[in-house]
Design an enzyme around this catalytic site. Structure first.
Site, short mmCIF file in Angstrom:
data_model
loop_
_atom_site.label_atom_id
_atom_site.label_comp_id
_atom_site.label_asym_id
_atom_site.label_seq_id
_atom_site.Cartn_x
_atom_site.Cartn_y
_atom_site.Cartn_z
CB ALA A 88 0.32 6.95 -3.72
CG ASN A 128 -2.27 11.38 2.83
OD1 ASN A 128 -1.77 10.49 2.14
ND2 ASN A 128 -1.88 11.60 4.07
CE LYS A 129 -5.01 5.43 4.69
NZ LYS A 129 -5.99 4.62 3.93
NE ARG A 155 0.26 1.29 3.38
CZ ARG A 155 1.22 2.16 3.60
NH1 ARG A 155 2.49 1.77 3.66
NH2 ARG A 155 0.99 3.43 3.76
CD GLN A 208 -2.87 2.47 6.85
OE1 GLN A 208 -3.42 2.86 7.88
NE2 GLN A 208 -3.54 2.27 5.73
CG ASP A 213 -3.11 7.79 -1.52
OD1 ASP A 213 -2.92 8.17 -0.35
OD2 ASP A 213 -2.88 6.63 -1.92
#
Ligand code: MRU
Length: 356
Positions: A47, A248-249, A45, A197, A238
Site C-alpha cells: 500500500a 489486507n492480503k 506493490r 510475496q 491496505d
C-alpha cells in the site's frame, strides 16, 4: 536494504518485484502510464509503495504535459489522476497520495506560480511523501517493538516490509527494531499464495537483515498456533476503516481468526495514510479481484487442469474484533479507539493508547 522506488533524473525507477528474489532489475518509467502499468502488474506493490509510485507517476504526468498556462496544466492533470487512481482499488494510500499531489498543484496554481514551478514542486512533494513514509515506518517500529519480547516467535503474512513501502516497512519495522535491540526473535513467514510475496520478498528481507526465520505454507499457520509455537502475529494493511476493520492480503482473516482461537495477539501495523477515516466499515472496501492465471500458474508453470475456473480475491477483510491493536506512527490503539485519532495527532492520545 532493498528500495522499491526512486526518482532519478526525471525518470522513476521501479524495482521489478515480480522478478525477486532471482533478479534485481529496475524498470525505468518515463511516463505516468508506465508507472500505472507497474502498479497493475505488481512490479511495485504494497500500500505505501503504490502511494509513493502514484505520487511520482503524477509528477511524471505533469512533466509530460505541454501547457502554456497553469489552467491548462491543472485541466490536463485530471486524466493522469484518474488513470493512476484506477491502477489498483484496495489500498487507500494510492488515492490519498494522489489527492495530496492534486491539492498541491491546485494550491500553487491558485498562488500564481508558473507551470515550471508547479512541475518542480510536484517532484518535491512526491519526494516528501517518500521520505515521510520512511520516518513514519520507523515510528511504527518504536511503538510496535514494545510488543515483542526476547525469545518471541512472530508470524507475518504477505510482505509489509521495505519493499512494500518507502523503506523499512510497516509490519517489519517492529521486527527490525526488536532485532536491532538485541532481542532474540524468530519470524515465521507465510508464503502467501498466489503471488508469494512472503516467500519471495519477506523471506529475502529477513535474510538480508540477518533475522532468523522459517518459511511456511499458508495452511501451516493454524497448526503452529495450536502448538503454541507462535507468540504474536504482525501484518500490514491496505485499508483500515474507521471502526477498525482491516483489509489486507488474502489469508490475513484466517490468520487473525486462528490467533484469536489460540489466544495469540494479532497486531496490524498501519500508517495513518492507510486508515480510511471516511469509510465506516470493512464491508465497503473495494476488494481487487485478480486474473485467475495467478492461481493456475506457479512461476510460469500451469498446476491445474484446463477447463476450470479459479477465484482470485487479492485481499480479505478482518473484522475489528479479531485485532488486538493497530500500531500507527502516533501509537498503538485498540481498533475501537481509532475514531479518536481521526485528527491524526495532538493531545488526548496518551489516554487511548493500547498498553498490553
Ligand atoms: O498485493 P500486494 O502485494 O500489494 O499486497 C500487499 C499487502 O497486502 C500488504 O500487507 C499491505 O499492502 C501493507 S504494505 C505495508
Amino acid at each position: 536494504m532493498l528500495r522499491a522506488i526512486e526518482h532519478k533524473k526525471g525518470a522513476v525507477l521501479i524495482l521489478d518485484q515480480s522478478r525477486l528474489p532471482h533478479s534485481i532489475t529496475d524498470i525505468k518509467c518515463t511516463s505516468w502510464r508506465q508507472v500505472s502499468r507497474c502498479i497493475k502488474e505488481l512490479k511495485i506493490r504494497g500500500a505505501p509503495a503504490i502511494g509513493i509510485a502514484a505520487a511520482m507517476g503524477y509528477a511524471l504526468g505533469a512533466e509530460e504535459i505541454n501547457a502554456k498556462d497553469t489552467g491548462t496544466l491543472i485541466e490536463k492533470l485530471a486524466p493522469v489522476f484518474e488513470g493512476l487512481f484506477e491502477s489498483r482499488p484496495t489500498a487507500v494510500n494510492l488515492g490519498w497520495a494522489l489527492q495530496r499531489m492534486m491539492e498541491k498543484a491546485r494550491l500553487l496554481a491558485g498562488e500564481g506560480r508558473t507551470v515550471r514551478q508547479i512541475k518542480d514542486a510536484l517532484w518535491r512533494e512526491a519526494g516528501l511523501i517518500h521520505k515521510e513514509d520512511i520516518r513514519i515506518n520507523k515510528a511504527i517500529g518504536v511503538w510496535g517493538s514494545q510488543f515483542i519480547k526476547d525469545g518471541d516467535v512472530i508470524l507475518t503474512h504477505c510482505n509489509a516490509g521495505a519493499l512494500a513501502t518507502g523503506g523499512y516497512g510497516t509490519a517489519t519495522a517492529p521486527i527490525f527494531l526488536a532485532h536491532k535491540q538485541g532481542k532474540r526473535i524468530h519470524v515465521i513467514v507465510d508464503e502467501t499464495r498466489p503471488v508469494l510475496q512472503g516467500a519471495r520478498l519477506t523471506a529475502l528481507e529477513m535474510r538480508e537483515a540477518g533475522i532468523p526465520m522459517t518459511l511456511i505454507t499458508d495452511n501451516s499457520a493454524g497448526a503452529l498456533l495450536q502448538q503454541r509455537r507462535i507468540n504474536l502475529a504482525i501484518v500490514g494493511t491496505d485499508r483500515t476503516t474507521r471502526n477498525g476493520d482491516v483489509a489486507n492480503k488474502i489469508g490475513t482473516y484466517s490468520v487473525a481468526v486462528l490467533c484469536k482461537e489460540n489466544k495469540v495477539p494479532f497486531y496490524v501495523a498501519a500508517p495513518l495514510s492507510s486508515i480510511d477515516f471516511s469509510m465506516r466499515s470493512g464491508g465497503l472496501i473495494p476488494i481487487e479481484q485478480r486474473h485467475e492465471n495467478e492461481v493456475f500458474f506457479v512461476r510460469g508453470r500451469r498446476i491445474a487442469p484446463t477447463g476450470i475456473r479459479a477465484a482470485n480475491l487479492a485481499f480479505d477483510v478482518t473484522p475489528a474484533r479479531y485485532v488486538t491493536a493497530i500500531i500507527t506512527e502516533v501509537g498503538a490503539f485498540r481498533p475501537n479507539q481509532l475514531k479518536k485519532i481521526a485528527s491524526g495527532k495532538g493531545a488526548g492520545l496518551d489516554a487511548v493508547r493500547y498498553v498490553p
